[in-house]
Design a protein around this motif. Structure first.
Motif, PDB file in Angstrom:
ATOM      1  N   GLY A 194       0.806  -1.209   0.000  1.00 13.99           N
ATOM      2  CA  GLY A 194       0.000   0.000   0.000  1.00 13.99           C
ATOM      3  C   GLY A 194       0.833   1.250   0.000  1.00 13.99           C
ATOM      4  O   GLY A 194       2.043   1.224   0.201  1.00 13.99           O
ATOM      5  N   PHE A 239       0.452   4.957   1.822  1.00 16.44           N
ATOM      6  CA  PHE A 239      -0.276   5.716   2.838  1.00 16.44           C
ATOM      7  C   PHE A 239       0.347   7.094   2.931  1.00 16.44           C
ATOM      8  O   PHE A 239       1.565   7.233   2.962  1.00 16.44           O
ATOM      9  CB  PHE A 239      -0.184   5.019   4.194  1.00 16.44           C
ATOM     10  N   LYS A 259      -0.335  11.436   4.439  1.00 15.92           N
ATOM     11  CA  LYS A 259      -1.116  12.371   5.247  1.00 15.92           C
ATOM     12  C   LYS A 259      -1.863  13.338   4.340  1.00 15.92           C
ATOM     13  O   LYS A 259      -1.369  13.743   3.298  1.00 15.92           O
ATOM     14  CB  LYS A 259      -0.203  13.136   6.203  1.00 15.92           C
ATOM     15  N   SER A 291      -8.854  13.866   4.588  1.00 14.80           N
ATOM     16  CA  SER A 291      -8.851  12.560   3.921  1.00 14.80           C
ATOM     17  C   SER A 291     -10.222  12.170   3.377  1.00 14.80           C
ATOM     18  O   SER A 291     -10.311  11.554   2.317  1.00 14.80           O
ATOM     19  CB  SER A 291      -8.308  11.486   4.857  1.00 14.80           C
ATOM     20  N   TYR A 319     -11.486   4.118   4.087  1.00 17.97           N
ATOM     21  CA  TYR A 319     -10.032   4.030   4.243  1.00 17.97           C
ATOM     22  C   TYR A 319      -9.261   4.338   2.968  1.00 17.97           C
ATOM     23  O   TYR A 319      -8.045   4.395   2.994  1.00 17.97           O
ATOM     24  CB  TYR A 319      -9.637   2.656   4.772  1.00 17.97           C
ATOM     25  N   GLY A 320      -9.942   4.493   1.856  1.00 17.80           N
ATOM     26  CA  GLY A 320      -9.271   4.741   0.594  1.00 17.80           C
ATOM     27  C   GLY A 320      -9.771   3.798  -0.470  1.00 17.80           C
ATOM     28  O   GLY A 320     -10.969   3.696  -0.708  1.00 17.80           O
ATOM     29  N   HIS A 363      -3.313  -1.413  -1.126  1.00 17.41           N
ATOM     30  CA  HIS A 363      -4.203  -0.384  -0.572  1.00 17.41           C
ATOM     31  C   HIS A 363      -3.637   1.014  -0.764  1.00 17.41           C
ATOM     32  O   HIS A 363      -2.451   1.250  -0.562  1.00 17.41           O
ATOM     33  CB  HIS A 363      -4.432  -0.651   0.926  1.00 17.41           C
ATOM     34  N   TRP A 364      -4.508   1.920  -1.138  1.00 17.30           N
ATOM     35  CA  TRP A 364      -4.196   3.347  -1.264  1.00 17.30           C
ATOM     36  C   TRP A 364      -5.007   4.043  -0.184  1.00 17.30           C
ATOM     37  O   TRP A 364      -6.230   3.924  -0.152  1.00 17.30           O
ATOM     38  CB  TRP A 364      -4.592   3.831  -2.660  1.00 17.30           C
ATOM     39  N   SER A 365      -4.320   4.732   0.745  1.00 15.90           N
ATOM     40  CA  SER A 365      -5.037   5.279   1.891  1.00 15.90           C
ATOM     41  C   SER A 365      -4.501   6.635   2.334  1.00 15.90           C
ATOM     42  O   SER A 365      -3.369   6.735   2.808  1.00 15.90           O
ATOM     43  CB  SER A 365      -4.925   4.332   3.094  1.00 15.90           C
ATOM     44  N   PHE A 387      -4.402   9.418   5.157  1.00 17.98           N
ATOM     45  CA  PHE A 387      -4.593   9.478   6.605  1.00 17.98           C
ATOM     46  C   PHE A 387      -4.783  10.929   7.020  1.00 17.98           C
ATOM     47  O   PHE A 387      -4.409  11.847   6.305  1.00 17.98           O
ATOM     48  CB  PHE A 387      -3.359   8.918   7.325  1.00 17.98           C
ATOM     49  N   ASN A 390       4.133   0.535   2.528  1.00 18.39           N
ATOM     50  CA  ASN A 390       3.720  -0.745   3.086  1.00 18.39           C
ATOM     51  C   ASN A 390       4.127  -1.803   2.072  1.00 18.39           C
ATOM     52  O   ASN A 390       3.740  -1.736   0.919  1.00 18.39           O
ATOM     53  CB  ASN A 390       2.201  -0.760   3.312  1.00 18.39           C
TER      54      ASN A 390
END
Length: 138
Positions: free
Chosen positions: A20, A22, A24, A28, A46-47, A63-65, A67, A84
């Motif tokens: 992933g 992640f 900031k 978001s 969460y994305g 995962h693309w998220s 925060f 990640n």
């Protein structure tokens, strides 16, 4: 092969893929909505999860998220992002990395969707290592 605490350990593949990205974000929730609307990402709170198959045909996810801007999840790194990486055997990998002098952050954590561990690279970037259980997301 090498030894940890007098036990022979076979060299295993360490990273198997990107788990992933992640980062900031100032807002978001709005950012996730923007990516859904303008780039067509299938999103949740969460994305977005991208599904793909590995070389053996197994279902895998990345995962693309975004925060919250004030998250402490990336600490002790002060960077705006965290990588990640997917791994096969997190417990053994963390033992290897510790023996090799890599900074381990916190303790390994286990959840229904996989195991997580954290390390720091030489520039202080926190890296999350994830031994996934991908089918749980489907």
């Amino acid at each position: 092969m090498y030894f940890i605490e007098d036990k022979a350990v076979v060299n295993e593949k360490r990273v198997t893929g990107i788990g992933g990205f992640f980062f900031k974000s100032k807002n978001s929730t709005e950012l996730v909505a923007w990516y859904a609307k303008y780039l067509g990402l299938k999103t949740d709170d969460y994305g977005s999860t991208f599904w793909w198959k590995d070389g053996k045909g197994n279902d895998c996810s990345t995962h693309w998220s975004p925060f919250a801007e004030d998250t402490n999840y990336f600490a002790p790194s002060e960077k705006q992002f965290m990588q990640n990486f997917r791994v096969d055997n997190l417990e053994n990998l963390l033992l290897q990395l510790k023996e090799e002098g890599v900074t381990i952050v916190g303790e390994m954590e286990s959840y229904d969707y996989g195991k997580f561990g954290w390390i720091l690279d030489p520039e202080g970037n926190k890296i999350e290592l994830w031994e996934p259980i991908d089918y749980i997301f489907k």
